[in-house]
Design an enzyme around this catalytic site. Structure first.
Site, PDB file in Angstrom:
ATOM      1  N   LYS A  72      11.453  57.477  53.230  1.00 51.28           N
ATOM      2  CA  LYS A  72      11.941  58.964  53.108  1.00 51.28           C
ATOM      3  C   LYS A  72      13.006  58.637  52.270  1.00 51.28           C
ATOM      4  O   LYS A  72      13.474  57.770  51.466  1.00 51.28           O
ATOM      5  CB  LYS A  72      12.867  58.588  54.270  1.00 51.28           C
ATOM      6  CG  LYS A  72      13.481  60.146  54.582  1.00 51.28           C
ATOM      7  CD  LYS A  72      15.149  59.740  55.969  1.00 51.28           C
ATOM      8  CE  LYS A  72      15.087  61.400  56.499  1.00 51.28           C
ATOM      9  NZ  LYS A  72      15.995  61.494  57.736  1.00 51.28           N
ATOM     10  N   SER A 148      14.974  64.673  61.176  1.00 46.77           N
ATOM     11  CA  SER A 148      14.936  65.262  59.826  1.00 46.77           C
ATOM     12  C   SER A 148      13.674  63.878  59.480  1.00 46.77           C
ATOM     13  O   SER A 148      13.325  64.872  57.947  1.00 46.77           O
ATOM     14  CB  SER A 148      15.974  65.142  59.119  1.00 46.77           C
ATOM     15  OG  SER A 148      17.030  63.688  59.284  1.00 46.77           O
ATOM     16  N   SER A 172      16.968  61.480  64.672  1.00 45.50           N
ATOM     17  CA  SER A 172      16.003  61.270  62.975  1.00 45.50           C
ATOM     18  C   SER A 172      15.173  60.924  62.900  1.00 45.50           C
ATOM     19  O   SER A 172      13.440  61.059  62.304  1.00 45.50           O
ATOM     20  CB  SER A 172      16.863  62.224  61.680  1.00 45.50           C
ATOM     21  OG  SER A 172      16.964  63.245  61.959  1.00 45.50           O
TER      22      SER A 172
HETATM   23  N1  GLN Z   1      18.962  66.840  64.499  1.00 48.25           N
HETATM   24  C1  GLN Z   1      20.195  66.270  63.989  1.00 48.25           C
HETATM   25  C2  GLN Z   1      21.488  66.817  62.932  1.00 48.25           C
HETATM   26  O1  GLN Z   1      20.486  67.971  62.513  1.00 48.25           O
HETATM   27  C3  GLN Z   1      19.988  64.471  63.383  1.00 48.25           C
HETATM   28  C4  GLN Z   1      20.416  64.323  62.490  1.00 48.25           C
HETATM   29  C5  GLN Z   1      19.766  63.166  61.918  1.00 48.25           C
HETATM   30  O2  GLN Z   1      19.627  62.040  62.847  1.00 48.25           O
HETATM   31  N2  GLN Z   1      20.011  62.648  60.301  1.00 48.25           N
HETATM   32  O3  GLN Z   1      22.432  66.240  62.815  1.00 48.25           O
END
Ligand code: GLN
Length: 475
Positions: A72, A148, A172
């Protein structure tokens, strides 16, 4: 057989038998990336020369010897870009050091190959917040890949990667894994070092594997886990043999089904798939127990106070001086700060920073931040009590199948609510894994649905026990 469709486990056997070489795997992936990435947008960049060079030098006797892994784009790999999918780094930031996970994986013989797209600074659940490009779901290209870590999930799901690393602050890793039909594991807090991961919310972030199979996740976690002097929150706890746990079965395990995770808001078709998996595990000898996690309803609100609060503090280091984009011809220092940030950050990142500074400001601190921390403790206690009754918890990952692209454009808060089942694992520090559970057909697309397994802090072996059993009986 094409090499890029294989698992880590199979490739390792073939490498050790000298049937194939690491550079052949890299070349095969590169061919697939050339063919598909323009459409799918899983990667922001990849460095074939560096990967081929590493492939030539690899120690095949190491546990992951010769296996390319996608990263990532918020995990530092020395000499490679690390954009966090933000305009802020578009100018060309090159990582001057390796994250601990990069160091550990390369020491285990893995080859970092490819920088995967993501929501900017890991804020989002669709990868639509990437400032740099769009990523499609390879299983259903009109739909989001989740986020994400959507680039990592899309790459693994389309065989543009053998396996990938993601980061999980509120879901994410698990949610994009669920949406793209692959396996994703969020380790317990402190199991894996965060050194060299660009911080979003430091008390919630964990790096973890995104793979084609549960076995591959175990193979990766064995190399990722373990103490690190550079991250004081990383635990000095023994790393068990996760691959051994794969064969233990589920006989005698008590699996909890939380009432709150199967109620209002859950698509009944998703519920049916998850319940069906639970019943099949029961047939394998697990005991199903109905449990309650009474504070679940507060998880989203709690997370969306704590995560932005930490983010606003973590992102204050991006001031146009030390990293990335710098505004041109600033009038003075304040102008430099504010214009560099205004130009560099996208709207979701700005929303979180504003929210975060607001809940931390004097006068509101106690009303929001302190209260959220108290509720966080209540959520943790819910899990502690539940794990006195059961060994693991089963639930959906996401209340709905992957939505269509751009469907949340008008209402960015809509996606926040869909994090309901994943967030609590981060708030309480426990480990959780998403495993493919089936598909739902919608307008001709087969949309992947994931099953979430949660286990107590440092209880990853239980995840592997249940996950691999489910994989075997899924059919
Ligand atoms: N969807 C969550 C957010 O927008 C989780 C994001 C993540 O785990 N990095 O914060």
């Amino acid at each position: 057989m094409s090499l890029c469709t294989a698992t880590i486990a199979t490739l390792r056997q073939r490498l050790l038998a000298k049937e194939i070489s690491p550079s052949e795997i890299v070349q095969d992936l590169a061919k697939n990336i050339e063919a598909q990435n323009e459409t799918l947008g899983a990667y922001l960049s990849w460095d074939l020369d560096a990967a081929l060079k590493a492939a030539d030098e690899v120690d095949l006797s190491a546990p992951l010897g010769g296996i390319p892994i996608a990263f990532k784009d918020n995990i530092n790999v020395k000499g490679q870009p690390c954009t966090c999918a933000s305009r802020l780094f578009e100018g060309g930031y090159t990582a001057p050091y390796n994250a601990t996970v990069t160091h550990k994986l390369t020491a285990a013989g893995a080859i970092p190959f490819g920088r995967a797209n993501m929501d900017e600074f890991a804020m989002g659940s669709s990868t639509e917040n990437s400032a740099l490009r769009r990523t499609l779901n390879p299983q259903a290209p009109r739909h989001i890949p989740g986020g994400s870590s959507g680039g990592s999930a899309s790459a693994v799901s389309s065989h543009m990667a053998i396996a990938a690393l993601g980061s999980d602050t509120g879901g994410s890793i698990r949610q994009p894994a669920s949406h793209c039909g692959i396996v994703g594991l969020k380790p317990s807090y402190g199991r894996v070092s965060r050194y060299g991961l660009v911080a979003f919310a430091s008390s919630l972030d964990q790096i973890g594997p995104m793979t084609k199979t549960v076995e591959d996740a175990a193979l990766l976690l064995e190399s990722l886990a373990g103490t690190d002097g550079r991250d004081s929150t990383c635990l000095d706890a023994e790393v068990p043999s996760y691959t051994k746990a794969l064969h233990k079965g589920v006989k005698g395990l008590k699996i909890g089904l939380p009432t709150e995770y199967f109620g209002e808001g859950l698509d009944p078709r998703v519920k049916e798939l998850v319940m069906n998996a639970a019943k099949k595990l029961e047939k394998e000898g697990a005991e199903l127990v109905e449990i309650s996690l009474p504070n679940s309803q507060h998880a989203v609100a709690t997370y969306y106070i704590i995560a932005p609060a930490e983010a606003s503090s973590n992102l204050s280091r991006f001031d146009g001086v030390r990293y990335g984009n710098r505004a041109e011809e600033p009038r003075d220092m304040l102008d430099l700060y504010s214009r560099s940030r205004a130009e560099g950050f996208g709207s979701e990142v700005k929303r979180r920073i504003i929210l975060g500074t607001y809940v931390l400001s004097s006068g509101y601190y106690d009303a929001y931040y302190t209260r959220a921390q108290k509720v966080r403790t209540l959520i943790q206690q819910d899990f502690t009590q539940a794990f006195e009754q059961v060994d693991a918890i089963l639930s959906p990952v996401s209340p709905t199948p992957p939505r269509k692209l751009e469907e949340a454009k008008e209402d960015p808060l809509k996606d926040y609510l869909a994090d309901i089942y994943t967030i609590s694992a981060n708030l309480s520090g426990i480990c959780a894994m998403s495993v493919p559970c089936g598909t739902l057909n919608e307008e001709g697309d087969d949309l992947p649905i994931g099953l979430q397994i949660m286990a107590p802090h440092l209880g990853e072996e239980t995840l592997f026990q249940i996950g691999s059993t489910w994989e075997k009986i899924r059919g």
